[in-house]
Motif scaffolding. Structure first.
Motif, PDB file in Angstrom:
ATOM      1  N   ALA A 227      28.272  13.419  -7.403  1.00 30.74           N
ATOM      2  CA  ALA A 227      28.347  14.254  -6.063  1.00 30.74           C
ATOM      3  C   ALA A 227      28.860  13.125  -5.123  1.00 30.74           C
ATOM      4  O   ALA A 227      28.557  11.811  -5.269  1.00 30.74           O
ATOM      5  N   ARG A 228      29.806  13.495  -4.075  1.00 28.90           N
ATOM      6  CA  ARG A 228      30.185  12.708  -2.891  1.00 28.90           C
ATOM      7  C   ARG A 228      28.867  12.467  -1.995  1.00 28.90           C
ATOM      8  O   ARG A 228      27.878  13.357  -1.764  1.00 28.90           O
ATOM      9  N   GLU A 229      29.011  11.213  -1.534  1.00 31.32           N
ATOM     10  CA  GLU A 229      27.679  10.949  -0.598  1.00 31.32           C
ATOM     11  C   GLU A 229      28.283  11.399   0.727  1.00 31.32           C
ATOM     12  O   GLU A 229      27.121  11.362   1.601  1.00 31.32           O
ATOM     13  N   THR A 230      29.119  11.344   0.975  1.00 27.27           N
ATOM     14  CA  THR A 230      29.486  11.699   2.592  1.00 27.27           C
ATOM     15  C   THR A 230      30.525  13.233   2.549  1.00 27.27           C
ATOM     16  O   THR A 230      31.282  13.326   1.220  1.00 27.27           O
ATOM     17  N   GLY A 231      30.725  13.761   3.567  1.00 30.94           N
ATOM     18  CA  GLY A 231      31.774  14.830   3.600  1.00 30.94           C
ATOM     19  C   GLY A 231      31.212  16.118   2.904  1.00 30.94           C
ATOM     20  O   GLY A 231      29.916  16.104   2.673  1.00 30.94           O
ATOM     21  N   ILE A 232      32.005  17.132   2.777  1.00 35.57           N
ATOM     22  CA  ILE A 232      31.556  18.234   2.272  1.00 35.57           C
ATOM     23  C   ILE A 232      31.714  18.251   0.852  1.00 35.57           C
ATOM     24  O   ILE A 232      32.858  18.060   0.024  1.00 35.57           O
ATOM     25  N   CYS A 233      30.648  18.542   0.020  1.00 32.47           N
ATOM     26  CA  CYS A 233      30.400  18.353  -1.432  1.00 32.47           C
ATOM     27  C   CYS A 233      29.567  19.327  -2.082  1.00 32.47           C
ATOM     28  O   CYS A 233      28.221  19.505  -1.809  1.00 32.47           O
ATOM     29  N   PRO A 234      30.257  20.682  -2.563  1.00 36.89           N
ATOM     30  CA  PRO A 234      29.429  21.685  -3.300  1.00 36.89           C
ATOM     31  C   PRO A 234      28.285  21.134  -4.183  1.00 36.89           C
ATOM     32  O   PRO A 234      27.302  21.746  -4.305  1.00 36.89           O
ATOM     33  N   VAL A 235      28.570  20.262  -5.221  1.00 39.93           N
ATOM     34  CA  VAL A 235      27.626  19.701  -5.826  1.00 39.93           C
ATOM     35  C   VAL A 235      26.405  19.194  -5.132  1.00 39.93           C
ATOM     36  O   VAL A 235      25.366  19.365  -5.766  1.00 39.93           O
ATOM     37  N   ARG A 236      26.585  18.401  -4.048  1.00 41.11           N
ATOM     38  CA  ARG A 236      25.370  17.780  -3.454  1.00 41.11           C
ATOM     39  C   ARG A 236      24.742  18.785  -2.934  1.00 41.11           C
ATOM     40  O   ARG A 236      23.389  18.739  -2.830  1.00 41.11           O
ATOM     41  N   ARG A 237      25.429  19.750  -2.116  1.00 42.04           N
ATOM     42  CA  ARG A 237      24.651  20.842  -1.693  1.00 42.04           C
ATOM     43  C   ARG A 237      23.812  21.536  -2.702  1.00 42.04           C
ATOM     44  O   ARG A 237      22.681  22.062  -2.342  1.00 42.04           O
ATOM     45  N   GLU A 238      24.219  21.892  -3.705  1.00 47.61           N
ATOM     46  CA  GLU A 238      23.566  22.552  -4.903  1.00 47.61           C
ATOM     47  C   GLU A 238      22.364  22.067  -5.131  1.00 47.61           C
ATOM     48  O   GLU A 238      21.395  22.510  -5.343  1.00 47.61           O
ATOM     49  N   LEU A 239      22.515  20.587  -5.687  1.00 45.53           N
ATOM     50  CA  LEU A 239      21.223  19.758  -5.990  1.00 45.53           C
ATOM     51  C   LEU A 239      20.256  19.865  -4.876  1.00 45.53           C
ATOM     52  O   LEU A 239      19.211  19.967  -5.420  1.00 45.53           O
ATOM     53  N   TYR A 240      20.783  19.416  -3.669  1.00 45.62           N
ATOM     54  CA  TYR A 240      19.631  19.410  -2.618  1.00 45.62           C
ATOM     55  C   TYR A 240      18.767  20.911  -2.421  1.00 45.62           C
ATOM     56  O   TYR A 240      17.878  20.802  -1.875  1.00 45.62           O
ATOM     57  N   SER A 241      19.594  21.803  -2.556  1.00 45.95           N
ATOM     58  CA  SER A 241      19.147  23.069  -2.525  1.00 45.95           C
ATOM     59  C   SER A 241      18.154  23.620  -3.763  1.00 45.95           C
ATOM     60  O   SER A 241      16.903  24.033  -3.222  1.00 45.95           O
ATOM     61  N   GLN A 242      18.430  23.024  -4.819  1.00 46.36           N
ATOM     62  CA  GLN A 242      17.196  23.231  -6.026  1.00 46.36           C
ATOM     63  C   GLN A 242      16.248  22.332  -5.363  1.00 46.36           C
ATOM     64  O   GLN A 242      15.140  22.772  -5.794  1.00 46.36           O
ATOM     65  N   CYS A 243      16.433  21.076  -5.147  1.00 45.84           N
ATOM     66  CA  CYS A 243      15.272  20.241  -4.546  1.00 45.84           C
ATOM     67  C   CYS A 243      14.465  20.893  -3.576  1.00 45.84           C
ATOM     68  O   CYS A 243      13.129  20.973  -3.539  1.00 45.84           O
ATOM     69  N   PHE A 244      15.133  21.523  -2.601  1.00 42.50           N
ATOM     70  CA  PHE A 244      14.316  22.058  -1.759  1.00 42.50           C
ATOM     71  C   PHE A 244      13.615  23.247  -2.268  1.00 42.50           C
ATOM     72  O   PHE A 244      12.405  23.416  -1.807  1.00 42.50           O
ATOM     73  N   ASP A 245      14.058  24.243  -2.939  1.00 43.97           N
ATOM     74  CA  ASP A 245      13.394  25.135  -3.761  1.00 43.97           C
ATOM     75  C   ASP A 245      12.130  24.720  -4.484  1.00 43.97           C
ATOM     76  O   ASP A 245      11.089  25.443  -4.592  1.00 43.97           O
ATOM     77  N   GLU A 246      12.463  23.272  -5.058  1.00 43.65           N
ATOM     78  CA  GLU A 246      11.123  22.990  -5.799  1.00 43.65           C
ATOM     79  C   GLU A 246       9.884  22.529  -4.747  1.00 43.65           C
ATOM     80  O   GLU A 246       9.031  22.800  -5.163  1.00 43.65           O
ATOM     81  N   LEU A 247      10.422  22.133  -3.729  1.00 38.88           N
ATOM     82  CA  LEU A 247       9.294  21.647  -2.619  1.00 38.88           C
ATOM     83  C   LEU A 247       8.734  22.914  -2.248  1.00 38.88           C
ATOM     84  O   LEU A 247       7.484  22.827  -1.853  1.00 38.88           O
ATOM     85  N   ILE A 248       9.366  23.980  -2.053  1.00 39.65           N
ATOM     86  CA  ILE A 248       8.886  25.184  -1.873  1.00 39.65           C
ATOM     87  C   ILE A 248       7.953  25.519  -2.676  1.00 39.65           C
ATOM     88  O   ILE A 248       6.794  26.103  -2.279  1.00 39.65           O
ATOM     89  N   ARG A 249       8.327  25.647  -4.018  1.00 42.93           N
ATOM     90  CA  ARG A 249       7.284  25.954  -4.838  1.00 42.93           C
ATOM     91  C   ARG A 249       5.929  25.089  -4.834  1.00 42.93           C
ATOM     92  O   ARG A 249       4.884  25.918  -4.803  1.00 42.93           O
ATOM     93  N   GLN A 250       6.119  23.994  -4.734  1.00 41.08           N
ATOM     94  CA  GLN A 250       5.001  23.177  -4.792  1.00 41.08           C
ATOM     95  C   GLN A 250       4.157  23.362  -3.547  1.00 41.08           C
ATOM     96  O   GLN A 250       2.900  23.525  -3.819  1.00 41.08           O
ATOM     97  N   VAL A 251       4.805  23.553  -2.274  1.00 40.46           N
ATOM     98  CA  VAL A 251       4.029  24.053  -1.167  1.00 40.46           C
ATOM     99  C   VAL A 251       3.376  25.232  -1.399  1.00 40.46           C
ATOM    100  O   VAL A 251       2.215  25.277  -0.800  1.00 40.46           O
ATOM    101  N   THR A 252       4.009  26.227  -1.713  1.00 41.15           N
ATOM    102  CA  THR A 252       3.296  27.570  -1.760  1.00 41.15           C
ATOM    103  C   THR A 252       2.217  27.645  -2.746  1.00 41.15           C
ATOM    104  O   THR A 252       1.286  28.146  -2.415  1.00 41.15           O
TER     105      THR A 252
END
Length: 201
Positions: free
Chosen positions: A112-137
């Motif tokens: 995944a690219r560290e800067t700029g627009i990167c669909p891979v980085r966005r997908e992984l961070y979206s999955q990570c955020f969903d996991e945090l939502i699961r843990q908090v819920t």
């Protein structure tokens, strides 16, 4: 069994949902759920301690909320439907540390690219955020629902920016094509004018 793509979101074991075509009685159900269980040999364990009805109701409510905000994933294999719901197990500090390490490994493995627009980085961070939502819920359903609203708002904003970007790119391409056609027309007019001048001379 072929599992779907790995995700940073924690799931339970897959459950096989198969159609029951043999109806022995009018009360038979059309669907039969049979979770995978590992049979272990050894002494029979003691029966579990009975839980209070309030604890069971709270756990069931948490699972319903999790399934509502993070729907189970489904896939077909050999004409059989498999369903995998998100885990309702409480998380610990080590789970969060493991999630951070898994995120870093996934970013590096998928380049995944560290800067700029990167669909891979966005997908992984979206999955990570969903996991945090699961843990908090699991710990606080209200806080998890609030995080869900934040996630949806972020996705709507990103979708709006993406639409604006695509429309601006299309507008720029149209203007570039119009400019090219305009240049061709100008060149034709210049050639015609030069021919007229040469003919008059």
């Amino acid at each position: 069994m072929i599992l779907p793509t790995d995700s940073l979101l924690k799931y339970d074991c897959p459950v096989l949902v198969s159609k029951n075509t043999e109806r022995k009685s009018p009360r038979s159900r059309p669907l039969k759920v049979s979770p995978q269980q590992i049979v272990e040999s050894g002494p029979v364990p003691p029966p579990p301690k009975p839980k209070s009805p309030s604890a069971d109701a709270s756990k069931q409510q948490t699972e319903e909320i999790l399934n509502a905000i993070l729907p189970p994933r489904e896939w077909m294999e050999d004409s059989q439907l498999w369903v995998q719901a998100v885990s309702s197990a409480p998380c610990t500090r080590m789970d969060v540390i493991h999630l951070q390490e898994q995120l870093d490994r996934s970013l590096q493995a998928r380049q995944a690219r560290e800067t700029g627009i990167c669909p891979v980085r966005r997908e992984l961070y979206s999955q990570c955020f969903d996991e945090l939502i699961r843990q908090v819920t699991i710990n606080c359903a209200e806080r998890g629902l609030l995080l869900l609203q934040v996630r949806d708002e972020i996705r709507m904003t990103i979708a709006a920016y993406q639409t604006l970007y695509e429309s601006s790119v299309a507008f720029g391409m149209r203007k570039a094509l119009q400019a090219e056609h305009g240049m061709a027309d100008m060149e034709n007019k210049l050639k015609t004018s030069l021919l007229v001048i040469i003919f008059l001379l």
